[in-house]
Design an enzyme around this catalytic site. Structure first.
Site, mmCIF file in Angstrom:
data_model
loop_
_atom_site.group_PDB
_atom_site.id
_atom_site.type_symbol
_atom_site.label_atom_id
_atom_site.label_comp_id
_atom_site.label_asym_id
_atom_site.label_seq_id
_atom_site.Cartn_x
_atom_site.Cartn_y
_atom_site.Cartn_z
ATOM 1 N N THR A 1 -4.098 59.869 104.469
ATOM 2 C CA THR A 1 -3.137 59.108 105.289
ATOM 3 C C THR A 1 -1.817 58.917 104.542
ATOM 4 O O THR A 1 -0.747 58.919 105.149
ATOM 5 C CB THR A 1 -3.696 57.730 105.726
ATOM 6 O OG1 THR A 1 -4.144 57.031 104.571
ATOM 7 C CG2 THR A 1 -4.824 57.868 106.710
ATOM 8 N N ARG B 1 -10.025 56.356 112.515
ATOM 9 C CA ARG B 1 -10.433 55.012 112.927
ATOM 10 C C ARG B 1 -9.533 53.877 112.474
ATOM 11 O O ARG B 1 -9.813 52.732 112.780
ATOM 12 C CB ARG B 1 -11.880 54.765 112.486
ATOM 13 C CG ARG B 1 -12.843 55.653 113.251
ATOM 14 C CD ARG B 1 -14.271 55.531 112.828
ATOM 15 N NE ARG B 1 -15.110 56.480 113.552
ATOM 16 C CZ ARG B 1 -15.246 57.760 113.248
ATOM 17 N NH1 ARG B 1 -14.617 58.247 112.191
ATOM 18 N NH2 ARG B 1 -15.994 58.559 113.973
ATOM 19 N N GLN C 1 -14.900 65.203 103.682
ATOM 20 C CA GLN C 1 -15.042 65.393 105.132
ATOM 21 C C GLN C 1 -13.732 65.903 105.707
ATOM 22 O O GLN C 1 -13.645 66.183 106.891
ATOM 23 C CB GLN C 1 -15.407 64.056 105.786
ATOM 24 C CG GLN C 1 -16.731 63.499 105.304
ATOM 25 C CD GLN C 1 -16.854 62.008 105.623
ATOM 26 O OE1 GLN C 1 -17.291 61.643 106.702
ATOM 27 N NE2 GLN C 1 -16.473 61.153 104.704
ATOM 28 N N ILE D 1 -10.381 68.227 106.513
ATOM 29 C CA ILE D 1 -10.258 69.614 106.946
ATOM 30 C C ILE D 1 -8.841 70.111 106.697
ATOM 31 O O ILE D 1 -8.406 71.081 107.287
ATOM 32 C CB ILE D 1 -10.625 69.726 108.450
ATOM 33 C CG1 ILE D 1 -9.822 68.713 109.285
ATOM 34 C CG2 ILE D 1 -12.117 69.476 108.648
ATOM 35 C CD1 ILE D 1 -10.090 68.781 110.781
ATOM 36 N N HIS E 1 -16.833 69.551 106.575
ATOM 37 C CA HIS E 1 -16.458 69.782 107.970
ATOM 38 C C HIS E 1 -15.531 70.978 108.154
ATOM 39 O O HIS E 1 -14.852 71.088 109.175
ATOM 40 C CB HIS E 1 -15.841 68.499 108.558
ATOM 41 C CG HIS E 1 -16.835 67.375 108.646
ATOM 42 N ND1 HIS E 1 -16.483 66.049 108.671
ATOM 43 C CD2 HIS E 1 -18.192 67.401 108.703
ATOM 44 C CE1 HIS E 1 -17.589 65.307 108.747
ATOM 45 N NE2 HIS E 1 -18.635 66.097 108.762
ATOM 46 N N CYS F 1 -7.339 86.780 119.708
ATOM 47 C CA CYS F 1 -7.329 87.784 118.650
ATOM 48 C C CYS F 1 -6.498 88.994 119.083
ATOM 49 O O CYS F 1 -6.781 89.595 120.129
ATOM 50 C CB CYS F 1 -8.770 88.195 118.363
ATOM 51 S SG CYS F 1 -8.923 89.443 117.090
ATOM 52 N N THR G 1 -13.048 56.643 103.573
ATOM 53 C CA THR G 1 -13.962 57.057 104.636
ATOM 54 C C THR G 1 -14.652 55.854 105.237
ATOM 55 O O THR G 1 -15.061 54.945 104.511
ATOM 56 C CB THR G 1 -15.014 58.081 104.141
ATOM 57 O OG1 THR G 1 -16.004 58.270 105.170
ATOM 58 C CG2 THR G 1 -15.696 57.643 102.856
ATOM 59 N N ILE H 1 -5.593 54.212 98.508
ATOM 60 C CA ILE H 1 -6.220 55.044 97.472
ATOM 61 C C ILE H 1 -5.207 55.850 96.646
ATOM 62 O O ILE H 1 -5.396 56.048 95.448
ATOM 63 C CB ILE H 1 -7.315 55.941 98.104
ATOM 64 C CG1 ILE H 1 -8.161 56.575 97.014
ATOM 65 C CG2 ILE H 1 -6.731 56.983 99.058
ATOM 66 C CD1 ILE H 1 -9.479 57.122 97.498
HETATM 67 P P1 CNA Z 1 -12.197 57.659 109.492
HETATM 68 O O1 CNA Z 1 -13.403 57.280 110.269
HETATM 69 O O2 CNA Z 1 -10.906 57.748 110.202
HETATM 70 O O3 CNA Z 1 -12.086 56.555 108.335
HETATM 71 C C1 CNA Z 1 -11.014 56.534 107.442
HETATM 72 C C2 CNA Z 1 -11.195 55.332 106.548
HETATM 73 O O4 CNA Z 1 -10.217 55.392 105.514
HETATM 74 C C3 CNA Z 1 -11.021 53.991 107.255
HETATM 75 O O5 CNA Z 1 -12.101 53.160 106.920
HETATM 76 C C4 CNA Z 1 -9.700 53.441 106.709
HETATM 77 O O6 CNA Z 1 -9.737 52.043 106.547
HETATM 78 C C5 CNA Z 1 -9.618 54.114 105.364
HETATM 79 N N1 CNA Z 1 -8.247 54.374 104.897
HETATM 80 C C6 CNA Z 1 -7.205 54.850 105.630
HETATM 81 N N2 CNA Z 1 -6.141 55.043 104.840
HETATM 82 C C7 CNA Z 1 -6.519 54.655 103.585
HETATM 83 C C8 CNA Z 1 -5.862 54.622 102.334
HETATM 84 N N3 CNA Z 1 -4.596 55.005 102.199
HETATM 85 N N4 CNA Z 1 -6.550 54.160 101.264
HETATM 86 C C9 CNA Z 1 -7.841 53.750 101.379
HETATM 87 N N5 CNA Z 1 -8.516 53.776 102.544
HETATM 88 C C10 CNA Z 1 -7.866 54.236 103.626
HETATM 89 O O7 CNA Z 1 -12.399 59.014 108.692
HETATM 90 P P2 CNA Z 1 -13.729 59.625 108.027
HETATM 91 O O8 CNA Z 1 -13.268 60.696 107.138
HETATM 92 O O9 CNA Z 1 -14.622 58.587 107.504
HETATM 93 O O10 CNA Z 1 -14.434 60.253 109.308
HETATM 94 C C11 CNA Z 1 -14.898 61.484 109.265
HETATM 95 C C12 CNA Z 1 -14.091 62.485 110.123
HETATM 96 C C13 CNA Z 1 -12.592 62.305 110.127
HETATM 97 C C14 CNA Z 1 -14.278 63.820 109.517
HETATM 98 O O11 CNA Z 1 -14.981 64.598 110.425
HETATM 99 C C15 CNA Z 1 -12.899 64.431 109.279
HETATM 100 O O12 CNA Z 1 -12.895 65.792 109.531
HETATM 101 C C16 CNA Z 1 -12.023 63.704 110.203
HETATM 102 N N6 CNA Z 1 -10.567 63.714 109.924
HETATM 103 C C17 CNA Z 1 -10.030 64.420 108.903
HETATM 104 C C18 CNA Z 1 -8.670 64.397 108.662
HETATM 105 C C19 CNA Z 1 -8.103 65.205 107.513
HETATM 106 O O13 CNA Z 1 -8.607 66.269 107.204
HETATM 107 N N7 CNA Z 1 -7.085 64.688 106.840
HETATM 108 C C20 CNA Z 1 -7.824 63.645 109.477
HETATM 109 C C21 CNA Z 1 -8.406 62.929 110.545
HETATM 110 C C22 CNA Z 1 -9.782 62.965 110.755
#
Ligand code: CNA
Length: 243
Positions: free
Chosen positions: A29, A37, A104, A106, A122, A151, A192, A233
């Site tokens: 982020t 979420r 997790q 991508i 993922h 393709c 996460t 983070i």
């Molecule tokens: P999620 O469910 O969106 O959770 C993210 C967590 O990170 C939340 O609890 C937030 O409070 C916390 N958070 C957000 N920003 C920060 C920060 N700067 N510092 C600390 N904590 C923070 O995402 P998960 O990864 O748990 O869920 C799994 C999914 C999301 C996977 O299947 C991914 O592929 C998928 N995803 C990936 C991306 C990416 O690749 N960047 C983006 C969006 C979703």
């Protein structure tokens, strides 16, 4: 920022040369990629369908046009750069302290930062393949395509090499992730929500000395962490010294 807790994290990192990092969307982020979420995450956007439905296997099959509209608009972030968390983890790996990053995500940002042992549970938006002939295409090809990418060789529909909802995880990636977590002395979980399974269940394989959780929001399951940090983070890792 809670500097006392960051100092505790520094000590845990100093004392170990077998650290595994397990992360999710919150790691990226601070690179400008929305997570799912958080309040400004993709699940709180108003879309014709809920995002969790759009990025499912059955939706991709039934409605690839709408899938790609969302995917190109929200999930491809070609200019995103690694932040301090990605960069420090890569540095810690080069110094022999971090043994693997299990993610997790991508977005390929851990590799872009220089991490080598990255297990992408993922998949990756950087890889895309033709569902008919198997030819691989990069993210730019998808970005530049009109509507549903097909393709040029055989006319088949191209699919991101990303694990959609309803799809299984790659067994080799799971095996390697479990091995790394089982062997680890320290597990750092970060960015996460720990609600997506089976990924979130992998942390149960950890039987090492110290478990650290760095997450801004609440998580969906018990972790029994020795240290919990709720600061961003990237900011936390920017304070960590590699020594
Ligand atoms: P999620 O469910 O969106 O959770 C993210 C967590 O990170 C939340 O609890 C937030 O409070 C916390 N958070 C957000 N920003 C920060 C920060 N700067 N510092 C600390 N904590 C923070 O995402 P998960 O990864 O748990 O869920 C799994 C999914 C999301 C996977 O299947 C991914 O592929 C998928 N995803 C990936 C991306 C990416 O690749 N960047 C983006 C969006 C979703």
């Amino acid at each position: 920022m809670d500097l006392e807790k960051v100092a505790e994290l520094q000590k845990i990192i100093d004392d170990s040369d077998n650290i595994v990092f397990f992360g999710g969307a919150g790691v990226s982020t601070e690179s400008g990629i929305p997570d799912f979420r958080s309040q400004d995450g993709l699940y709180n956007l108003k879309y014709a369908y809920p995002p969790e439905e759009i990025i499912s296997h059955s939706f991709f099959e039934a409605n690839p046009k709408e899938f790609y509209r969302f995917y190109k608009d929200k999930m491809l972030v070609p200019d995103a750069q690694p932040n301090a968390a990605h960069l420090k983890l890569a540095e810690l790996e080069a110094a022999g302290k971090v043994k693997a990053v299990v993610t997790q995500n991508i977005d390929g940002l851990h590799q872009k930062a220089g991490s080598k042992a990255v297990y992408e549970l993922h998949g990756s938006t950087l890889r895309n393949y033709c569902t008919r002939c198997g030819t691989y295409y990069d993210a730019k090809f998808i970005q530049d395509s009109e509507g549903v990418p097909v393709c040029p060789k055989c006319g088949g529909i191209i699919k991101p090499d990303v694990v959609l909802y309803e799809e299984g995880l790659d067994s080799r990636t799971i095996r390697r992730s479990i091995e790394a977590i089982e062997d680890a002395d320290v597990l750092i979980i970060g960015g996460t929500s720990l609600v997506v399974y089976p990924a979130a269940g992998l942390i149960d394989y950890f039987h090492g000395r110290k478990l650290v959780l760095i997450n801004k929001g609440a998580v969906g399951r018990e972790t029994r962490a020795d240290l919990v940090i709720t600061d961003p983070i990237g900011e936390v890792f920017s304070q960590i010294k590699v020594r």
